[in-house]
Write a protein that holds these residues in place. Sequence first.
Motif, mmCIF file in Angstrom:
data_model
loop_
_atom_site.group_PDB
_atom_site.id
_atom_site.type_symbol
_atom_site.label_atom_id
_atom_site.label_comp_id
_atom_site.label_asym_id
_atom_site.label_seq_id
_atom_site.Cartn_x
_atom_site.Cartn_y
_atom_site.Cartn_z
ATOM 1 N N ASP A 67 0.866 -1.171 0.000
ATOM 2 C CA ASP A 67 0.000 0.000 0.000
ATOM 3 C C ASP A 67 0.908 1.228 0.000
ATOM 4 O OD1 ASP A 67 -1.775 2.039 0.473
ATOM 5 O OD2 ASP A 67 -2.650 1.163 2.277
ATOM 6 N N ASN A 77 -1.084 -0.770 -4.065
ATOM 7 C CA ASN A 77 -2.323 0.002 -4.020
ATOM 8 C C ASN A 77 -1.983 1.446 -4.367
ATOM 9 O OD1 ASN A 77 -3.603 -2.241 -2.977
ATOM 10 N ND2 ASN A 77 -4.444 -1.181 -1.197
ATOM 11 N N GLU A 115 -4.144 5.160 -4.542
ATOM 12 C CA GLU A 115 -5.447 5.752 -4.253
ATOM 13 C C GLU A 115 -5.677 7.033 -5.038
ATOM 14 O OE1 GLU A 115 -4.401 7.865 0.009
ATOM 15 O OE2 GLU A 115 -4.302 5.671 -0.143
ATOM 16 N N ARG A 166 -7.328 2.124 -6.042
ATOM 17 C CA ARG A 166 -8.322 2.456 -5.020
ATOM 18 C C ARG A 166 -9.209 3.587 -5.504
ATOM 19 N NH1 ARG A 166 -6.814 3.901 1.188
ATOM 20 N NH2 ARG A 166 -7.624 5.961 0.627
ATOM 21 N N ASP A 212 -11.898 6.224 -4.043
ATOM 22 C CA ASP A 212 -12.196 6.762 -2.715
ATOM 23 C C ASP A 212 -13.526 7.498 -2.608
ATOM 24 O OD1 ASP A 212 -9.812 5.680 -1.978
ATOM 25 O OD2 ASP A 212 -8.798 7.563 -1.538
ATOM 26 N N TYR A 253 -10.569 -0.977 -6.236
ATOM 27 C CA TYR A 253 -10.768 -1.075 -4.786
ATOM 28 C C TYR A 253 -11.626 0.086 -4.278
ATOM 29 C CZ TYR A 253 -9.260 -1.577 0.159
ATOM 30 O OH TYR A 253 -9.200 -1.746 1.535
ATOM 31 N N ILE A 293 -12.890 1.461 -1.612
ATOM 32 C CA ILE A 293 -12.732 1.295 -0.167
ATOM 33 C C ILE A 293 -13.938 1.850 0.591
ATOM 34 C CG2 ILE A 293 -11.447 3.459 0.135
ATOM 35 C CD1 ILE A 293 -9.701 1.879 2.207
ATOM 36 N N TYR A 340 -13.088 -3.889 1.192
ATOM 37 C CA TYR A 340 -12.532 -3.761 2.535
ATOM 38 C C TYR A 340 -13.393 -4.534 3.527
ATOM 39 C CZ TYR A 340 -11.404 -1.465 6.995
ATOM 40 O OH TYR A 340 -11.075 -1.209 8.285
#
Length: 247
Positions: free
Chosen positions: A82, A107, A109, A144, A146, A176, A178, A200
């Motif tokens: 990450d 990862n 983001e 990711r 968000d 992802y 999250i 998650y």
Amino acid sequence: MTNAPALRALHVPGTPLVLPNVWDAASARAVRQAGFPAIATSSAAVAHALGYEDGERTPVAEMMAAVARVSRAAEGLPVTADVERGYGLKPAELVERLAGAGASGCNLEDSLPGSGDLVDPAAQADFLAEVRAAAGDALVINARVDVYLHGRGGDLRQEAVARGRRYLEAGADCVYPILLAAEDEIAALVSELDAPVNVYFGAGGPGIQRLAELGVARISFGSGLHRASQAFTEGLIAEVREGRSPF
């Protein structure tokens, strides 16, 4: 990053890769000994273990050194790191640093550390495309999204799907979103993206088996295990402070 093909192959919708995220060599060794096929770090957990706050406040050299220690403890298992938004590194340097730390995946983001502002999806897609170009197939990119963490209202699923599609087109292997936890929303997003989706695992959310039934390809625990471990440690220390045996 020679383990990238093995890591990529573990992302199977309906038979998800489960990742109890780690923060140091000892926790990585525990995950390996438990029989998991890959190891993932959590930026927040690593940061806290090193004495920093999350949000790219850990010096990049210290973060990469921590990833390298995890890779050593992994003893050949693929490691995915990450790395937030890349710690300000140019894509080629980020890929080089990840390779040097023994990581097969990462990862990345799409919100700005600290402010939480969402990055323009086109700019994020360009960034991911540059990472992909620098890495070739030798890096599994978990993009990711968000919007469920920092979204400001509106149709979050629509925005998540739009961002996810852009990132997949740019070369991401997995998306992802999250903090997405509602079962119907997970199922819809998995269906609309038609690509590996990472969810998650949080308290009160769907269990591992249910997430598999929803078609999820990857399950992450983020910093949750570290927080629980830290709380347990604080309890032991409190026992000692009170003059009692912590055992």
